[in-house]
Motif scaffolding. Structure first.
Motif, PDB file in Angstrom:
ATOM      1  N   ILE A  79      33.735  31.038  44.485  1.00 18.96           N
ATOM      2  CA  ILE A  79      34.023  30.516  43.202  1.00 18.96           C
ATOM      3  C   ILE A  79      32.780  30.382  42.424  1.00 18.96           C
ATOM      4  CG2 ILE A  79      35.340  28.791  41.494  1.00 18.96           C
ATOM      5  CD1 ILE A  79      37.166  28.341  44.028  1.00 18.96           C
ATOM      6  N   GLY A  80      32.385  31.045  41.407  1.00 16.89           N
ATOM      7  CA  GLY A  80      31.019  31.133  40.676  1.00 16.89           C
ATOM      8  C   GLY A  80      31.125  30.487  39.442  1.00 16.89           C
ATOM      9  N   CYS A  81      32.227  30.644  38.819  1.00 14.44           N
ATOM     10  CA  CYS A  81      32.144  30.277  37.411  1.00 14.44           C
ATOM     11  C   CYS A  81      33.426  29.688  36.655  1.00 14.44           C
ATOM     12  CB  CYS A  81      31.827  31.487  36.546  1.00 14.44           C
ATOM     13  SG  CYS A  81      33.023  33.038  36.408  1.00 14.44           S
ATOM     14  N   ASP A  82      34.554  30.295  37.472  1.00 12.25           N
ATOM     15  CA  ASP A  82      36.025  29.850  37.121  1.00 12.25           C
ATOM     16  C   ASP A  82      36.370  30.205  35.606  1.00 12.25           C
ATOM     17  OD1 ASP A  82      37.350  28.469  39.168  1.00 12.25           O
ATOM     18  OD2 ASP A  82      36.411  26.426  38.749  1.00 12.25           O
ATOM     19  N   THR A  83      35.584  31.165  35.285  1.00 10.87           N
ATOM     20  CA  THR A  83      35.781  31.723  33.793  1.00 10.87           C
ATOM     21  C   THR A  83      36.003  33.263  33.902  1.00 10.87           C
ATOM     22  OG1 THR A  83      33.509  31.959  33.326  1.00 10.87           O
ATOM     23  CG2 THR A  83      34.785  29.743  32.796  1.00 10.87           C
ATOM     24  N   SER A  84      36.117  33.808  35.008  1.00 11.02           N
ATOM     25  CA  SER A  84      36.215  35.330  35.217  1.00 11.02           C
ATOM     26  C   SER A  84      34.847  36.204  34.788  1.00 11.02           C
ATOM     27  CB  SER A  84      37.541  35.713  34.342  1.00 11.02           C
ATOM     28  OG  SER A  84      38.798  35.336  34.823  1.00 11.02           O
ATOM     29  N   GLN A  85      33.921  35.385  34.597  1.00 13.44           N
ATOM     30  CA  GLN A  85      32.524  35.841  34.447  1.00 13.44           C
ATOM     31  C   GLN A  85      31.679  36.650  35.314  1.00 13.44           C
ATOM     32  OE1 GLN A  85      32.026  36.360  30.979  1.00 13.44           O
ATOM     33  NE2 GLN A  85      33.930  35.577  30.950  1.00 13.44           N
ATOM     34  N   CYS A  86      31.597  35.908  36.635  1.00 15.87           N
ATOM     35  CA  CYS A  86      30.819  36.509  37.521  1.00 15.87           C
ATOM     36  C   CYS A  86      31.037  37.267  38.598  1.00 15.87           C
ATOM     37  CB  CYS A  86      30.365  35.151  38.111  1.00 15.87           C
ATOM     38  SG  CYS A  86      31.342  34.308  39.398  1.00 15.87           S
ATOM     39  N   GLY A  87      32.641  37.334  39.040  1.00 18.92           N
ATOM     40  CA  GLY A  87      32.954  38.551  39.928  1.00 18.92           C
ATOM     41  C   GLY A  87      32.785  38.225  41.441  1.00 18.92           C
ATOM     42  N   ALA A  88      32.325  36.853  41.672  1.00 17.98           N
ATOM     43  CA  ALA A  88      32.253  36.418  42.868  1.00 17.98           C
ATOM     44  C   ALA A  88      33.616  36.245  43.789  1.00 17.98           C
ATOM     45  CB  ALA A  88      31.365  34.978  42.972  1.00 17.98           C
ATOM     46  N   CYS A  89      34.675  35.858  42.917  1.00 23.62           N
ATOM     47  CA  CYS A  89      35.825  35.819  43.602  1.00 23.62           C
ATOM     48  C   CYS A  89      36.634  36.739  43.774  1.00 23.62           C
ATOM     49  CB  CYS A  89      36.659  34.600  42.675  1.00 23.62           C
ATOM     50  SG  CYS A  89      37.130  35.121  41.040  1.00 23.62           S
ATOM     51  N   LEU A  90      36.145  38.028  43.442  1.00 25.73           N
ATOM     52  CA  LEU A  90      37.107  39.324  43.340  1.00 25.73           C
ATOM     53  C   LEU A  90      37.711  39.489  44.514  1.00 25.73           C
ATOM     54  CD1 LEU A  90      36.452  42.177  41.214  1.00 25.73           C
ATOM     55  CD2 LEU A  90      36.883  42.739  43.404  1.00 25.73           C
ATOM     56  N   VAL A  91      38.860  39.771  44.532  1.00 23.11           N
ATOM     57  CA  VAL A  91      39.798  40.019  45.725  1.00 23.11           C
ATOM     58  C   VAL A  91      40.929  41.410  45.211  1.00 23.11           C
ATOM     59  CG1 VAL A  91      39.939  37.993  46.544  1.00 23.11           C
ATOM     60  CG2 VAL A  91      41.728  38.736  45.118  1.00 23.11           C
ATOM     61  N   HIS A  92      41.516  41.928  46.230  1.00 20.23           N
ATOM     62  CA  HIS A  92      42.521  43.117  45.905  1.00 20.23           C
ATOM     63  C   HIS A  92      43.723  42.590  45.842  1.00 20.23           C
ATOM     64  CE1 HIS A  92      39.236  46.411  47.407  1.00 20.23           C
ATOM     65  NE2 HIS A  92      38.807  45.469  46.337  1.00 20.23           N
ATOM     66  N   VAL A  93      44.620  42.848  44.917  1.00 25.28           N
ATOM     67  CA  VAL A  93      46.013  42.401  44.698  1.00 25.28           C
ATOM     68  C   VAL A  93      46.773  43.757  44.479  1.00 25.28           C
ATOM     69  CG1 VAL A  93      47.902  41.071  43.550  1.00 25.28           C
ATOM     70  CG2 VAL A  93      45.453  40.164  43.781  1.00 25.28           C
ATOM     71  N   ASP A  94      47.574  43.900  45.796  1.00 23.18           N
ATOM     72  CA  ASP A  94      48.287  45.376  45.788  1.00 23.18           C
ATOM     73  C   ASP A  94      47.322  46.553  45.140  1.00 23.18           C
ATOM     74  OD1 ASP A  94      50.690  44.236  46.417  1.00 23.18           O
ATOM     75  OD2 ASP A  94      51.224  43.852  44.224  1.00 23.18           O
ATOM     76  N   GLY A  95      46.268  46.497  45.810  1.00 23.51           N
ATOM     77  CA  GLY A  95      45.188  47.758  45.821  1.00 23.51           C
ATOM     78  C   GLY A  95      44.493  47.357  44.511  1.00 23.51           C
ATOM     79  N   LYS A  96      44.489  46.797  43.664  1.00 28.25           N
ATOM     80  CA  LYS A  96      43.676  46.608  42.473  1.00 28.25           C
ATOM     81  C   LYS A  96      42.711  45.289  42.722  1.00 28.25           C
ATOM     82  CE  LYS A  96      46.325  49.347  40.055  1.00 28.25           C
ATOM     83  NZ  LYS A  96      46.039  50.772  39.830  1.00 28.25           N
ATOM     84  N   ALA A  97      41.662  45.455  42.104  1.00 28.34           N
ATOM     85  CA  ALA A  97      40.505  44.664  41.841  1.00 28.34           C
ATOM     86  C   ALA A  97      40.874  43.423  41.088  1.00 28.34           C
ATOM     87  CB  ALA A  97      39.148  45.139  41.548  1.00 28.34           C
ATOM     88  N   VAL A  98      40.813  42.281  41.427  1.00 32.07           N
ATOM     89  CA  VAL A  98      41.576  41.132  40.452  1.00 32.07           C
ATOM     90  C   VAL A  98      40.541  39.867  40.812  1.00 32.07           C
ATOM     91  CG1 VAL A  98      43.127  39.460  40.314  1.00 32.07           C
ATOM     92  CG2 VAL A  98      43.697  41.764  40.480  1.00 32.07           C
ATOM     93  N   LYS A  99      40.020  39.382  39.819  1.00 36.40           N
ATOM     94  CA  LYS A  99      39.251  38.064  39.812  1.00 36.40           C
ATOM     95  C   LYS A  99      40.175  37.122  39.996  1.00 36.40           C
ATOM     96  CE  LYS A  99      35.473  40.060  37.073  1.00 36.40           C
ATOM     97  NZ  LYS A  99      34.749  39.937  35.936  1.00 36.40           N
ATOM     98  N   SER A 100      40.008  36.494  41.355  1.00 41.62           N
ATOM     99  CA  SER A 100      41.004  35.439  41.542  1.00 41.62           C
ATOM    100  C   SER A 100      41.102  34.345  40.941  1.00 41.62           C
ATOM    101  CB  SER A 100      40.895  35.310  43.179  1.00 41.62           C
ATOM    102  OG  SER A 100      39.912  34.865  43.553  1.00 41.62           O
ATOM    103  N   CYS A 101      39.970  33.975  40.117  1.00 38.69           N
ATOM    104  CA  CYS A 101      39.925  32.795  39.432  1.00 38.69           C
ATOM    105  C   CYS A 101      40.608  32.884  37.996  1.00 38.69           C
ATOM    106  CB  CYS A 101      38.426  32.069  39.125  1.00 38.69           C
ATOM    107  SG  CYS A 101      37.654  33.238  37.722  1.00 38.69           S
ATOM    108  N   SER A 102      41.365  34.225  37.773  1.00 35.86           N
ATOM    109  CA  SER A 102      41.824  34.551  36.549  1.00 35.86           C
ATOM    110  C   SER A 102      43.366  34.566  36.610  1.00 35.86           C
ATOM    111  CB  SER A 102      41.351  35.597  36.014  1.00 35.86           C
ATOM    112  OG  SER A 102      41.719  36.899  36.612  1.00 35.86           O
ATOM    113  N   VAL A 103      44.005  34.555  37.909  1.00 32.57           N
ATOM    114  CA  VAL A 103      45.451  34.640  38.122  1.00 32.57           C
ATOM    115  C   VAL A 103      45.625  33.224  38.961  1.00 32.57           C
ATOM    116  CG1 VAL A 103      45.633  37.094  37.935  1.00 32.57           C
ATOM    117  CG2 VAL A 103      45.285  35.874  40.146  1.00 32.57           C
TER     118      VAL A 103
END
Length: 163
Positions: free
Chosen positions: A38-62
């Motif tokens: 968790i780098g920013c909690d605002t979807s800006q940095c991408g450090a939290c990126l995971v895949h959800v059902d095969g799609k790249a998702v910033k996990s701090c945004s859902v």
């Protein structure tokens, strides 16, 4: 509190969570999967990126509850079944695509998403795709080189390019 169940890295997991719990917090605090940074909690940095059902998702945004029942893949799920590094992880190591390592999980997950969509991207396409991931250490050149190498392309002649 609501029990949320999803499949994370091939294993069904459940944890009680509040409605406001972000997926990043659910993974880190609820499941102890601290590879998702968790780098920013605002979807800006991408450090939290995971895949959800095969799609790249910033996990701090859902919210975790939004992905109940989904297939989630984190950096912990990127290694090969025998525990060895995946092609992408090995390329990051081989081509020095990391320094402090904070952005690395998100970069690896972004690279995996890109290569799933476009198995042989150009340098420009890699740079464009990684625009949502911030790195304060590397200048991106070796990250781009690692992604290209992971795609099986020859990077021996890749010079430092300003973009």
């Amino acid at each position: 509190m609501t029990k949320v169940t999803m499949t994370v890295n091939g294993k069904t997991v459940s944890a009680d969570t509040e409605g406001r719990t972000l997926l990043s917090s659910f993974l880190r605090d609820g499941l102890g999967m601290t590879g998702t940074h968790i780098g920013c909690d605002t979807s800006q940095c991408g450090a939290c990126l995971v895949h959800v059902d095969g799609k790249a998702v910033k996990s701090c945004s859902v919210f975790a509850q939004e992905v109940a029942g989904a297939q989630v893949r984190t950096i912990e799920g990127m290694a090969n079944a025998d525990g060895s590094l995946s092609v992408i992880q090995q390329a990051f190591q081989d081509h020095h695509g990391l320094q402090c390592g904070f952005c690395t999980p998100g970069m690896v997950m972004s690279a995996a998403a890109l290569l799933a969509e476009n198995p042989k991207p150009t340098e420009h396409e890699v740079r464009h795709y990684l625009e949502g991931n911030l790195c304060r250490c590397t200048g991106y050149h070796n990250i781009v080189k690692a992604v290209l190498a992971a795609s099986g392309q020859d990077v021996s002649g890749l010079g430092v390019a300003a973009e």
